[in-house]
Every structure is written in structure tokens, then in C-alpha cells.
Design a protein around this motif. Structure first.
Motif, PDB file in Angstrom:
ATOM      1  N   ASN A 142       0.800  -1.229   0.000  1.00 53.54           N
ATOM      2  CA  ASN A 142       0.000   0.000   0.000  1.00 53.54           C
ATOM      3  C   ASN A 142       0.829   1.273   0.000  1.00 53.54           C
ATOM      4  OD1 ASN A 142      -2.547  -1.463   0.167  1.00 53.54           O
ATOM      5  ND2 ASN A 142      -1.917  -1.934   2.262  1.00 53.54           N
ATOM      6  N   CYS A 143       2.062   1.200  -0.470  1.00 55.63           N
ATOM      7  CA  CYS A 143       2.947   2.372  -0.570  1.00 55.63           C
ATOM      8  C   CYS A 143       3.602   2.365  -1.954  1.00 55.63           C
ATOM      9  CB  CYS A 143       4.018   2.341   0.506  1.00 55.63           C
ATOM     10  SG  CYS A 143       3.428   2.432   2.179  1.00 55.63           S
ATOM     11  N   PRO A 144       2.860   2.710  -2.995  1.00 58.61           N
ATOM     12  CA  PRO A 144       3.398   2.575  -4.346  1.00 58.61           C
ATOM     13  C   PRO A 144       4.609   3.456  -4.655  1.00 58.61           C
ATOM     14  CG  PRO A 144       1.322   3.760  -4.372  1.00 58.61           C
ATOM     15  CD  PRO A 144       1.512   3.243  -2.973  1.00 58.61           C
ATOM     16  N   ASN A 145       4.820   4.516  -3.901  1.00 62.65           N
ATOM     17  CA  ASN A 145       5.923   5.428  -4.193  1.00 62.65           C
ATOM     18  C   ASN A 145       7.058   5.350  -3.181  1.00 62.65           C
ATOM     19  OD1 ASN A 145       4.573   6.525  -6.470  1.00 62.65           O
ATOM     20  ND2 ASN A 145       3.300   7.703  -5.080  1.00 62.65           N
ATOM     21  N   LEU A 146       7.116   4.264  -2.426  1.00 59.23           N
ATOM     22  CA  LEU A 146       8.138   4.095  -1.396  1.00 59.23           C
ATOM     23  C   LEU A 146       8.586   2.638  -1.407  1.00 59.23           C
ATOM     24  CD1 LEU A 146       9.523   5.514   1.073  1.00 59.23           C
ATOM     25  CD2 LEU A 146       7.616   4.699   2.440  1.00 59.23           C
ATOM     26  N   PHE A 147       9.891   2.399  -1.239  1.00 56.56           N
ATOM     27  CA  PHE A 147      10.358   1.018  -1.196  1.00 56.56           C
ATOM     28  C   PHE A 147      11.408   0.834  -0.119  1.00 56.56           C
ATOM     29  CE2 PHE A 147      13.062   3.064  -4.355  1.00 56.56           C
ATOM     30  CZ  PHE A 147      14.327   2.558  -4.128  1.00 56.56           C
TER      31      PHE A 147
END
Length: 145
Positions: free
Chosen positions: A60-65
């Protein structure tokens, strides 16, 4: 400015990645790769730097890895404590705190604290601090239902 990723330096990157995939439902963004050469060393300030790098997508965090690095040469340090300056912990929200605790323990993690209720009377949240298999601190959170 925006946060793009969080880096953990691992003793065993594959094992640590397996933990975060199993327990936190992360997923590989691409195949692991080796980083080395002059550009890498110039960028991080370590001569002859050689890094095994794994990128995991966070649920649920598409812009964070989550970036897990295993350096060819590492320096040991004590297991981090909750009250030390610098990086503190990774926090993950779960719908079932007890199941998440069991998953962390089954995957080689450890309890650091006990379940405690935080938040307000209107919006309580249960939390617990734990460790991943390499000693990094995790906070597991479960909002009130």
C-alpha cells in the motif's frame, strides 16, 4: 522533496528480504543486483564499494520502497536500542496484531516490548516494538476496530 526509499544494511540480504516478504508482505520490485565501480564508490564515499542490493515494494505504498544492502565489507555495531539517536524503527500497520507478532517470532524476529494502547480514547491504537532477525527495530500497529 519527498521520501523515496528506506535503506537497511544487512548481514544477509536474502534472509532479511525473506523476512520482510513473509511477515510484512513486501514484494520484489526487480531482481537483486550488484552495485560496484567508481560511480558507486564516489557516491557513497567508500573506496572499492561492492553492494548486493534488493529492492522491496512496501504494501500500500506505491511510491516508497525498502532497499536492503549487503556490503562486501561491513563493520559490526551493537544491536540498536530504541532510545539511540539516528534511525529508530520501521512501523507497519496490521489488522491483526497477534497474528503479526506470531509471524515475526516464527520468522526469526524477537519481542522488544509488550502490547500497549496508544492514541486517544476515540481512536486507540495498539502497538508493540519488536526486532527483525538482524536486530532492527519494528513497530507493529493495530488501529481500533
Amino acid at each position: 522533496m519527498r521520501l523515496t526509499h528506506i535503506n537497511l544494511v544487512a548481514r544477509d540480504a536474502n534472509e532479511l528480504a525473506s523476512f520482510y516478504i513473509s511477515v510484512c508482505k513486501c514484494h520484489y520490485l526487480h531482481d537483486p543486483k550488484e552495485l560496484s565501480g567508481e560511480k558507486v564508490s564516489r557516491g557513497n564515499g567508500l573506496p572499492n564499494s561492492k553492494i548486493y542490493s534488493i529492492w522491496l515494494g512496501l504494501p500500500n505504498c506505491p511510491n516508497l520502497f525498502l532497499e536492503i544492502h549487503q556490503h562486501a565489507e561491513t563493520h559490526e555495531r551493537p544491536v540498536p536500542r530504541v532510545n539511540e539517536p539516528g534511525f529508530g524503527h520501521l512501523a507497519f500497520q496490521t489488522e491483526d496484531l497477534n497474528a503479526a507478532i506470531s509471524a515475526v517470532l516464527a520468522a526469526g524476529g524477537a519481542k522488544l516490548g509488550e502490547i500497549t494502547t496508544f492514541g486517544s480514547k476515540r481512536n486507540p491504537t495498539c502497538i508493540i516494538y519488536m526486532r527483525d532477525p538482524e536486530g532492527n527495530i519494528l513497530e507493529l500497529e493495530q488501529p481500533a476496530r
